[in-house]
Enzyme design. Structure first.
Site, PDB file in Angstrom:
ATOM      1  N   TYR A 190      18.497  38.805 -22.319  1.00 46.33           N
ATOM      2  CA  TYR A 190      18.784  40.227 -22.412  1.00 46.33           C
ATOM      3  C   TYR A 190      17.821  40.906 -23.372  1.00 46.33           C
ATOM      4  O   TYR A 190      17.717  40.515 -24.533  1.00 46.33           O
ATOM      5  CB  TYR A 190      20.230  40.446 -22.875  1.00 46.33           C
ATOM      6  CG  TYR A 190      21.204  40.077 -21.796  1.00 46.33           C
ATOM      7  CD1 TYR A 190      21.674  41.034 -20.914  1.00 46.33           C
ATOM      8  CD2 TYR A 190      21.610  38.758 -21.605  1.00 46.33           C
ATOM      9  CE1 TYR A 190      22.537  40.697 -19.884  1.00 46.33           C
ATOM     10  CE2 TYR A 190      22.464  38.409 -20.581  1.00 46.33           C
ATOM     11  CZ  TYR A 190      22.928  39.384 -19.726  1.00 46.33           C
ATOM     12  OH  TYR A 190      23.762  39.042 -18.708  1.00 46.33           O
ATOM     13  N   ILE A 191      17.121  41.904 -22.856  1.00 46.01           N
ATOM     14  CA  ILE A 191      16.278  42.745 -23.701  1.00 46.01           C
ATOM     15  C   ILE A 191      17.182  43.658 -24.524  1.00 46.01           C
ATOM     16  O   ILE A 191      16.937  43.920 -25.687  1.00 46.01           O
ATOM     17  CB  ILE A 191      15.280  43.554 -22.846  1.00 46.01           C
ATOM     18  CG1 ILE A 191      14.272  42.579 -22.210  1.00 46.01           C
ATOM     19  CG2 ILE A 191      14.578  44.608 -23.682  1.00 46.01           C
ATOM     20  CD1 ILE A 191      13.338  43.213 -21.205  1.00 46.01           C
TER      21      ILE A 191
END
Length: 156
Positions: free
Chosen positions: A30-31
């Site tokens: 997840y960014i």
């Protein structure tokens, strides 16, 4: 705006493996994993994907989702920008009536967790439940992959 409508369930046994018509290994990071907006990078087999999801509605059944296939090399590069923690799982696809259930068997710190999801066209759409479906956990945040990345199943 694309809406994702899905229900999520715990899995009772491993009979889904015999019923599956396909399976693939998935790695994802997840960014951004803020509640209500996530940006996910996924590598599934030899393909990359970038996904943006919005917050769920009150029922937990529906939320905004945008997904785009991206080159594998770009997904590998974007993984370097992700927050600490990864989701590692095998996804099994199981046909039940007119629906395909995605059954995710998790590894690493989420080992032992197996969930099944079914996507629907409307929130009141009915479906034929396969025999391995257990308790419904739709809308329970602790079962979201973005939550599992930070608070793995093994720590519950």
């Amino acid at each position: 705006m694309a809406r994702e409508i899905e229900r999520k369930f715990l899995v009772l046994d491993d009979s889904y493996k015999e019923l599956a018509f396909a399976q693939s290994r998935i790695s994802q990071g997840y960014i951004c994993s803020a509640r209500g907006r996530t940006v996910r990078v996924r590598i599934r087999a030899d393909k990359g994907y970038l996904t943006i999801k919005g917050s769920s509605d009150v029922s937990g059944l529906s939320r905004y989702e945008w997904e785009k296939e991206i080159p594998l090399k770009e997904a590998e590069e974007l993984m370097k920008l992700c927050e600490p923690g990864r989701i590692d799982k095998t996804r099994y696809l199981v046909q039940a009536g007119n629906h395909v259930f995605e059954v995710d068997e998790f590894y690493g710190e989420n080992q032992g967790l197996i969930v099944a999801e079914v996507e629907l066209k409307s929130e009141d759409e009915t479906f034929e439940p396969p025999p391995f479906l257990g308790e419904e956990v739709t809308g329970q945040v602790q079962y979201y992959n973005s939550f599992l990345m930070k608070n793995p199943f093994s720590r519950w």
